[in-house]
Design a protein around this motif. Sequence first.
Motif, PDB file in Angstrom:
ATOM      1  N   ALA B 140       1.810  -2.712 -12.833  1.00  0.00           N
ATOM      2  CA  ALA B 140       0.751  -3.507 -12.214  1.00  0.00           C
ATOM      3  C   ALA B 140       0.879  -3.452 -10.691  1.00  0.00           C
ATOM      4  N   SER B 141       2.114  -3.551 -10.204  1.00  0.00           N
ATOM      5  CA  SER B 141       2.267  -3.597  -8.742  1.00  0.00           C
ATOM      6  C   SER B 141       2.012  -2.226  -8.123  1.00  0.00           C
ATOM      7  N   ILE B 142       2.486  -1.168  -8.768  1.00  0.00           N
ATOM      8  CA  ILE B 142       2.283   0.172  -8.192  1.00  0.00           C
ATOM      9  C   ILE B 142       0.795   0.555  -8.269  1.00  0.00           C
ATOM     10  N   ALA B 143       0.138   0.094  -9.316  1.00  0.00           N
ATOM     11  CA  ALA B 143      -1.287   0.378  -9.452  1.00  0.00           C
ATOM     12  C   ALA B 143      -2.055  -0.307  -8.330  1.00  0.00           C
ATOM     13  N   GLU B 144      -1.645  -1.521  -8.034  1.00  0.00           N
ATOM     14  CA  GLU B 144      -2.312  -2.268  -6.972  1.00  0.00           C
ATOM     15  C   GLU B 144      -2.186  -1.514  -5.645  1.00  0.00           C
ATOM     16  N   GLN B 145      -0.994  -0.972  -5.446  1.00  0.00           N
ATOM     17  CA  GLN B 145      -0.742  -0.211  -4.227  1.00  0.00           C
ATOM     18  C   GLN B 145      -1.705   0.987  -4.117  1.00  0.00           C
ATOM     19  N   ALA B 146      -1.795   1.724  -5.214  1.00  0.00           N
ATOM     20  CA  ALA B 146      -2.656   2.918  -5.203  1.00  0.00           C
ATOM     21  C   ALA B 146      -4.111   2.535  -5.015  1.00  0.00           C
ATOM     22  N   VAL B 147      -4.532   1.489  -5.715  1.00  0.00           N
ATOM     23  CA  VAL B 147      -5.921   1.058  -5.589  1.00  0.00           C
ATOM     24  C   VAL B 147      -6.199   0.649  -4.152  1.00  0.00           C
ATOM     25  N   GLY B 148      -5.195   0.030  -3.533  1.00  0.00           N
ATOM     26  CA  GLY B 148      -5.335  -0.371  -2.128  1.00  0.00           C
ATOM     27  C   GLY B 148      -5.664   0.815  -1.240  1.00  0.00           C
ATOM     28  N   ILE B 149      -4.955   1.913  -1.457  1.00  0.00           N
ATOM     29  CA  ILE B 149      -5.213   3.110  -0.650  1.00  0.00           C
ATOM     30  C   ILE B 149      -6.654   3.561  -0.837  1.00  0.00           C
ATOM     31  N   ARG B 150      -7.068   3.578  -2.099  1.00  0.00           N
ATOM     32  CA  ARG B 150      -8.415   4.064  -2.359  1.00  0.00           C
ATOM     33  C   ARG B 150      -9.460   3.137  -1.760  1.00  0.00           C
ATOM     34  N   GLU B 151      -9.236   1.855  -1.903  1.00  0.00           N
ATOM     35  CA  GLU B 151     -10.184   0.880  -1.351  1.00  0.00           C
ATOM     36  C   GLU B 151     -10.422   1.162   0.119  1.00  0.00           C
ATOM     37  N   GLN B 152      -9.295   1.333   0.843  1.00  0.00           N
ATOM     38  CA  GLN B 152      -9.388   1.572   2.278  1.00  0.00           C
ATOM     39  C   GLN B 152     -10.216   2.835   2.544  1.00  0.00           C
ATOM     40  N   ALA B 153      -9.932   3.864   1.740  1.00  0.00           N
ATOM     41  CA  ALA B 153     -10.652   5.122   1.927  1.00  0.00           C
ATOM     42  C   ALA B 153     -12.144   4.928   1.673  1.00  0.00           C
ATOM     43  N   VAL B 154     -12.464   4.160   0.649  1.00  0.00           N
ATOM     44  CA  VAL B 154     -13.874   3.932   0.312  1.00  0.00           C
ATOM     45  C   VAL B 154     -14.558   3.146   1.424  1.00  0.00           C
ATOM     46  N   ILE B 155     -13.841   2.132   1.933  1.00  0.00           N
ATOM     47  CA  ILE B 155     -14.404   1.347   3.037  1.00  0.00           C
ATOM     48  C   ILE B 155     -14.682   2.263   4.220  1.00  0.00           C
ATOM     49  N   ASN B 156     -13.724   3.116   4.525  1.00  0.00           N
ATOM     50  CA  ASN B 156     -13.907   4.031   5.647  1.00  0.00           C
ATOM     51  C   ASN B 156     -15.122   4.932   5.447  1.00  0.00           C
ATOM     52  N   ILE B 157     -15.281   5.415   4.210  1.00  0.00           N
ATOM     53  CA  ILE B 157     -16.430   6.287   3.937  1.00  0.00           C
ATOM     54  C   ILE B 157     -17.722   5.532   4.198  1.00  0.00           C
ATOM     55  N   ASN B 158     -17.763   4.289   3.756  1.00  0.00           N
ATOM     56  CA  ASN B 158     -18.973   3.490   3.962  1.00  0.00           C
ATOM     57  C   ASN B 158     -19.223   3.233   5.446  1.00  0.00           C
ATOM     58  N   LEU B 159     -18.154   2.927   6.162  1.00  0.00           N
ATOM     59  CA  LEU B 159     -18.302   2.675   7.599  1.00  0.00           C
ATOM     60  C   LEU B 159     -18.795   3.926   8.306  1.00  0.00           C
ATOM     61  N   LYS B 160     -18.236   5.041   7.864  1.00  0.00           N
ATOM     62  CA  LYS B 160     -18.628   6.315   8.489  1.00  0.00           C
ATOM     63  C   LYS B 160     -20.127   6.549   8.274  1.00  0.00           C
ATOM     64  N   GLU B 161     -20.558   6.272   7.066  1.00  0.00           N
ATOM     65  CA  GLU B 161     -21.975   6.431   6.754  1.00  0.00           C
ATOM     66  C   GLU B 161     -22.829   5.559   7.657  1.00  0.00           C
ATOM     67  N   LYS B 162     -22.362   4.340   7.847  1.00  0.00           N
ATOM     68  CA  LYS B 162     -23.120   3.380   8.657  1.00  0.00           C
ATOM     69  C   LYS B 162     -23.210   3.885  10.094  1.00  0.00           C
ATOM     70  N   SER B 163     -22.083   4.337  10.618  1.00  0.00           N
ATOM     71  CA  SER B 163     -22.103   4.773  12.023  1.00  0.00           C
ATOM     72  C   SER B 163     -22.939   6.039  12.184  1.00  0.00           C
ATOM     73  N   ASP B 164     -22.881   6.919  11.182  1.00  0.00           N
ATOM     74  CA  ASP B 164     -23.734   8.115  11.217  1.00  0.00           C
ATOM     75  C   ASP B 164     -25.201   7.734  11.229  1.00  0.00           C
ATOM     76  N   PHE B 165     -25.502   6.712  10.470  1.00  0.00           N
ATOM     77  CA  PHE B 165     -26.886   6.251  10.370  1.00  0.00           C
ATOM     78  C   PHE B 165     -27.379   5.760  11.734  1.00  0.00           C
ATOM     79  N   ILE B 166     -26.507   4.991  12.416  1.00  0.00           N
ATOM     80  CA  ILE B 166     -26.886   4.488  13.750  1.00  0.00           C
ATOM     81  C   ILE B 166     -27.032   5.649  14.732  1.00  0.00           C
ATOM     82  N   ASP B 167     -26.120   6.591  14.622  1.00  0.00           N
ATOM     83  CA  ASP B 167     -26.199   7.785  15.486  1.00  0.00           C
ATOM     84  C   ASP B 167     -27.540   8.474  15.338  1.00  0.00           C
ATOM     85  N   ASP B 168     -27.926   8.679  14.073  1.00  0.00           N
ATOM     86  CA  ASP B 168     -29.207   9.349  13.806  1.00  0.00           C
ATOM     87  C   ASP B 168     -30.361   8.589  14.434  1.00  0.00           C
ATOM     88  N   LYS B 169     -30.279   7.271  14.333  1.00  0.00           N
ATOM     89  CA  LYS B 169     -31.363   6.445  14.826  1.00  0.00           C
ATOM     90  C   LYS B 169     -31.454   6.574  16.351  1.00  0.00           C
TER      91      LYS B 169
END
Lengths: 279, 592
Positions: B140-169
């Motif tokens: 359970a604890s090691i899984a939480e750790q791994a999920v944490g990494i992925r969460e961060q990566a997913v957040i970053n992807i979303n943020l990147k999308e958002k900033s790209d969107f503003i750039d385009d605008k």
Amino acid sequence: MTKTKEEPTGAKVETNNMSNSKQEAAASSSLIQIKDLDFFYGSKQALFNINLNMLEKEVTAFIGPSGCGKSTLLRCFNRMNDLVDIARIENGTIHIHGHDINSEEIDIIELRKKVGMVFQKSNPFPKSIYENIAYGLKIQGVKDKQILDEVVEKCLRGAALWEEVKDRLNENALGMSGGQQQRLCIARTMAVSPNIILMDEPCSALDPIATAKVEELIHELKTKYTIVIVTHNMQQAARVSDKTAFFYMGKLIELGKTDDIFMNPKQSQTEAYISGKFG
Amino acid sequence: MSTIKKYKNHIFANKRRKLLGLDGGQLIKSYFGNSALVSILILSLITIFLFKEGIGFFGQNYQSLKLYRASALEYVDIIRSQNEGFLALNRYLNSIRTQQSKILDEEGYTFSEIQKEIKKDQAFYQNFSRLNKEMSQFIASIAEQAVGIREQAVININLKEKSDFIDDKIKRLRKKKKLNDSDRFELSQKLVQLSNTYRSHPEKAESLRLRSEAIQKNIWNQEDLNQFIDFLQTDKSKIAITPVDFETEVAKVIARSGEFYHLSSTMEENLQKVLKNPLVFSKYPELQKSSDRFLELIYLFLSSFAQTKESLDQWSPNKPIAPHTAFTAFITGKDWTTASDWQDVYGLLPLLTGSLLVSGIALLFAIPFGVGAAIYVNQLASLKEQNLIKPYIEFISAIPSVVIGFFGIAVFGKFLRDFSGIDFLSWVPFFPISERLNAFTAGGLLALMAIPTIFTLCEDALNNVPKSFKEASFALGGNRLQTIFKVIFPCALSGIVSAILLGFGRVIGETMVVLLCAGNRIKIPDFTNGVGTIFDPVHTMTGIVAQEMGEVVNGSIHYRALFIVGICLFFISLLVNYLSQWIVRKYKVSNG
């Protein structure tokens, strides 16, 4: 309308020509005896008071214009009309070999084995040539390969087809030419060893050469079978038959030796038809 | 002019009235031509749309698989799979326990006596199930750790999308120098927000409000546009992406493998102890057999440890994933898991097998009934019977599928379960069935929908057999049955097969009934336990699309996965239809 009134008398004249004793003598020796036959499709009468006798090993040709009832009468002999829901015989009898074929005791399957039929349009099954001939025996439960082989060869020889197809017995019969297909149908009929073969305009879809071959075959078959042939082609009737019956509007107008009918018709309608004035 | 007039009066002159340069006949022709064209156009548009929406799935699936590896979820899954092995052992032990109490019950022991008897072995059962307590916590604890990494990566992807969107605008605004409706709305909102911060300067705030109102009425100048760009740039600068340091984070996860090996070896020791002191049922050979089998399974489980260790050692987050895996993982995927906090998996197999099972059961019923009825009506029935039976069977297809569906839930499924519970039928190996809604219920009802299709097309096929074949057979002394089975049926066979295929196409595309009656459990039917599996709930390709399409986010991987399932269905239907036409063409029987 006037004609319909005339014709029953015409038919009677024909039968009355023979004396009573003569008629009975003919009836007792004949293979097919039809007496006072009235035939209906629903409420429509197709055959009126037919009286007709046919002798064994004799070829009888039925001629007449389209719709005159000659095919209907032919199909009464092996009760093919049973397949038509609305068809029925109202009056009269048909005796074959002295048995009333419409009586309850007759096994229709046995009847059809004894009275084979060849149709207007060749109708081999979409099976091999061999299977087509063997079908009639197989449905009777014959499984012996040797018997089947023998019968297939005998029938094909009988239909003068053996030499043409002996190397391709296992090919589909639908790949044969029209004339071959029709002769195959004749051979198929022979496989169940009938006494009578009914032919319903067997050559109407064939070219002259194929027709000549079938006619030649009929001449050969005459020695073994009683044949009834319906034809539109009067030359053909003259060539192949011993006796000819002329039908008009559901009535038998005249029956006689083929030569007499064609050379010396007694009825004016027969003469008119033969000379091509109508029909 | 005079020559034209001359020709107008000519007897062959074309005097028909014309519209748009076309006369009546041509107008009708063009109307029909265009109707055909429009239907073809719409069909191709649908196809293009399906593919356009669906094809992106593979790219997204590829990214998802890459992230699965990069964030060490895969690594944790290897560890988890070993634990799954233990859980399976525990389930087996529980089944022994159930078996034990059942045997005691059959021998006439009372409830308390059974409890007493089992109590002797109770310690064993309990100890065993506790063996993986620490391991579970670790996972359970090691899984939480791994999920944490992925969460961060997913957040970053979303943020990147958002900033790209503003750039385009910003790029667009600079180039076109125009504010469109949504820009003006956004800008006026921002101005109002800004005005709210000027509490101490009511005049300034008021002017901002006025500007905002003016902009909403489409009154703006270059200054406003620049202001808007400024706002956007501030927004963008607020987006702070802290890149994930996959290497260190994953290293942290891998570093815990020592902990895992330690726990594994402890477990191994404990299991060895179990092996030395197994459960003994000297009085009950049947139970003893199960107990022996249990020991065998423990051995197997222990031998899998080495395998796990090897996979863990070989695992590397940087190992590349072949691009075709995105495709093969979908086609051969044995699982369909969505909206989970672990890895989402999109596998076609459970849905495909479910659909095929349900359709197979449906055809099992529909073929004999449909073909049989067709033969009867076409060959044996009187005209009166024909006129009665034909419309009735064709009427079945008029029943709305949702009605058949709730009939299945309310009547057929319930009846089936009650029926299977009758004591008299207990000899049937898989009776009584536990689920009211299962593949069999759905299949039985789908059969009802396939029968009219199969019946009608079969009847046509039989009708197309030339009557002369039938006559020939009768003339040779064949009876009705011989004629039907030796002549007519073989001749119509290609048509009958094609009717069955079209019936199959009908049921595999059917949605409502399977959605309501198939039980919707995503699981590949497992026939190793006997044919009783046909009474298990399944999920189907059509069912999943209908069920999940309404809830997915437009453009998400899940959304696209459903489109791909739709495309697969489309191809199956296409194939079935093509095949049936091909069979008819190839084996067509005609007379002369």
